[in-house]
Design a protein around this motif. Structure first.
Motif, PDB file in Angstrom:
ATOM      1  N   ILE A 143       0.838  -1.202   0.000  1.00 47.50           N
ATOM      2  CA  ILE A 143       0.000   0.000   0.000  1.00 47.50           C
ATOM      3  C   ILE A 143       0.873   1.253   0.000  1.00 47.50           C
ATOM      4  O   ILE A 143       0.631   2.201  -0.748  1.00 47.50           O
ATOM      5  N   GLU A 144       1.900   1.244   0.854  1.00 46.33           N
ATOM      6  CA  GLU A 144       2.821   2.387   0.923  1.00 46.33           C
ATOM      7  C   GLU A 144       3.441   2.683  -0.440  1.00 46.33           C
ATOM      8  O   GLU A 144       3.527   3.846  -0.862  1.00 46.33           O
ATOM      9  N   GLU A 145       3.891   1.647  -1.106  1.00 45.91           N
ATOM     10  CA  GLU A 145       4.540   1.813  -2.409  1.00 45.91           C
ATOM     11  C   GLU A 145       3.591   2.450  -3.416  1.00 45.91           C
ATOM     12  O   GLU A 145       3.974   3.361  -4.162  1.00 45.91           O
ATOM     13  N   LYS A 146       2.343   1.985  -3.422  1.00 46.43           N
ATOM     14  CA  LYS A 146       1.356   2.519  -4.362  1.00 46.43           C
ATOM     15  C   LYS A 146       0.997   3.964  -4.034  1.00 46.43           C
ATOM     16  O   LYS A 146       0.914   4.820  -4.914  1.00 46.43           O
ATOM     17  N   LEU A 147       0.789   4.252  -2.735  1.00 42.76           N
ATOM     18  CA  LEU A 147       0.390   5.597  -2.330  1.00 42.76           C
ATOM     19  C   LEU A 147       1.514   6.607  -2.520  1.00 42.76           C
ATOM     20  O   LEU A 147       1.253   7.785  -2.787  1.00 42.76           O
ATOM     21  N   SER A 148       2.762   6.154  -2.367  1.00 39.15           N
ATOM     22  CA  SER A 148       3.899   7.069  -2.515  1.00 39.15           C
ATOM     23  C   SER A 148       4.011   7.605  -3.940  1.00 39.15           C
ATOM     24  O   SER A 148       4.653   8.635  -4.167  1.00 39.15           O
ATOM     25  N   LYS A 149       3.405   6.921  -4.881  1.00 39.69           N
ATOM     26  CA  LYS A 149       3.432   7.354  -6.282  1.00 39.69           C
ATOM     27  C   LYS A 149       2.255   8.276  -6.600  1.00 39.69           C
ATOM     28  O   LYS A 149       2.121   8.753  -7.726  1.00 39.69           O
ATOM     29  N   GLN A 150       1.394   8.497  -5.605  1.00 39.05           N
ATOM     30  CA  GLN A 150       0.233   9.373  -5.777  1.00 39.05           C
ATOM     31  C   GLN A 150       0.451  10.667  -4.990  1.00 39.05           C
ATOM     32  O   GLN A 150       1.259  10.720  -4.058  1.00 39.05           O
ATOM     33  N   ASN A 151      -0.288  11.666  -5.343  1.00 41.55           N
ATOM     34  CA  ASN A 151      -0.191  12.950  -4.650  1.00 41.55           C
ATOM     35  C   ASN A 151      -1.154  12.962  -3.467  1.00 41.55           C
ATOM     36  O   ASN A 151      -2.187  13.616  -3.477  1.00 41.55           O
ATOM     37  N   VAL A 152      -0.780  12.188  -2.421  1.00 41.75           N
ATOM     38  CA  VAL A 152      -1.655  12.061  -1.251  1.00 41.75           C
ATOM     39  C   VAL A 152      -0.984  12.659  -0.031  1.00 41.75           C
ATOM     40  O   VAL A 152       0.228  12.911  -0.015  1.00 41.75           O
ATOM     41  N   ASP A 153      -1.776  12.871   1.007  1.00 43.49           N
ATOM     42  CA  ASP A 153      -1.266  13.389   2.280  1.00 43.49           C
ATOM     43  C   ASP A 153      -0.247  12.390   2.837  1.00 43.49           C
ATOM     44  O   ASP A 153      -0.570  11.219   3.059  1.00 43.49           O
ATOM     45  N   THR A 154       0.983  12.836   3.079  1.00 41.57           N
ATOM     46  CA  THR A 154       2.032  11.936   3.564  1.00 41.57           C
ATOM     47  C   THR A 154       1.711  11.380   4.951  1.00 41.57           C
ATOM     48  O   THR A 154       2.253  10.334   5.343  1.00 41.57           O
ATOM     49  N   ASN A 155       0.832  12.061   5.684  1.00 43.52           N
ATOM     50  CA  ASN A 155       0.434  11.551   6.999  1.00 43.52           C
ATOM     51  C   ASN A 155      -0.245  10.192   6.885  1.00 43.52           C
ATOM     52  O   ASN A 155      -0.132   9.355   7.786  1.00 43.52           O
ATOM     53  N   ILE A 156      -0.961   9.978   5.797  1.00 46.63           N
ATOM     54  CA  ILE A 156      -1.633   8.694   5.579  1.00 46.63           C
ATOM     55  C   ILE A 156      -0.593   7.578   5.493  1.00 46.63           C
ATOM     56  O   ILE A 156      -0.720   6.527   6.130  1.00 46.63           O
TER      57      ILE A 156
END
Length: 265
Positions: A143-156
């Motif tokens: 999940i971390e790997e996928k989200l890190s490639k998106q422009n999401v809140d880093t707190n998540i």
């Protein structure tokens, strides 16, 4: 229709027939919301795991689930892949309420240490539990790997990462951790998941953050609102007999260990 099902069951097996029936049900619920879904799409993209030991089933499911893109404005990650199921001849356990106090006050590493310290020789249960923790960690990494490639809140991403080796540190992080394990229960085939005394469980984190000025009442209400909205997501997938019958019960107020009534306002 029953005759056709019997013929299909004879040639293709009962699991295939159940898969078709399940996909038809999902298609009927989705067809008014998205033209991207078709019955063929659902059949081809659904994975139903069966026959293996439970931990191996969970590994296969979590490796196969799709991590979807989340919105930039989202404060939480909560995403159940409704096209991935564990097939069981007998129903899985339902109507369970996790002890979220333990979830918030311990990391996966803490649970691993506990298992190691209580391990007995040739005890398969402890080996399976340790393997399960590894699988959950790998799922978080995914999940971390996928989200890190998106422009999401880093707190998540940080809140999810902390599940591996840190206990929950604040109100916001605690809500995310509850959502993650709730999602995990639904994804691996456990249904009607209650949430218990959330007022009592979350109050220490709320109180500490308010006293330190790290959060205010308006922010708390916004977080709770999104938290509940996320829990409502995919209610048609979660429902038992009727749409909305998800068993996600939150209790407010109750008695303590002495039998005295208490309520955290």
């Amino acid at each position: 229709m029953d005759k056709i099902k019997k013929i299909l069951a004879f040639f293709c097996g009962e699991a295939f027939v159940k898969k078709i029936s399940y996909m038809k049900n999902i298609y009927n619920k989705y067809k008014e919301k998205s033209n991207r879904f078709s019955i063929v799409y659902c059949i081809l993209n659904t994975k139903m795991i069966k026959e293996d030991k439970k931990v191996e089933q969970i590994r296969k499911i979590l490796e196969s689930v799709k991590v979807n893109k989340i919105e930039k404005k989202d404060k939480f990650y909560y995403d159940i892949d409704i096209l991935k199921r564990i097939y069981e001849k007998r129903a899985n356990m339902g109507n369970l309420t996790i002890d979220y106090n333990k979830i918030l006050n311990n990391s996966l590493e803490d649970f691993r240490t506990f298992i190691k310290n209580n391990k007995k020789e040739d005890n398969e249960i402890y080996e399976e539990q340790s393997r399960l923790i590894d699988i959950i960690e790998q799922f978080i990494d995914k999940i971390e790997e996928k989200l890190s490639k998106q422009n999401v809140d880093t707190n998540i991403i940080n809140n999810l990462s902390n599940i591996k080796n840190k206990k929950s540190n604040n109100f916001y992080e605690s809500l995310q951790r509850i959502l993650f394990f709730n999602q995990l229960m639904w994804q691996t085939g456990h249904y009607l998941n209650g949430l218990g005394r959330l007022d009592k469980i979350l109050y220490p984190y709320y109180k500490k953050d308010i006293e330190k000025g790290q959060i205010d009442e308006k922010q708390v209400k916004e977080l709770i609102k999104e938290f509940l909205t996320k829990l409502h997501k995919d209610y048609y997938f979660k429902s038992n007999s009727l749409d909305g019958d998800t068993g996600q019960i939150i209790e407010i107020g109750g008695t303590n260990i002495k039998g005295e009534y208490e309520c955290n306002e």
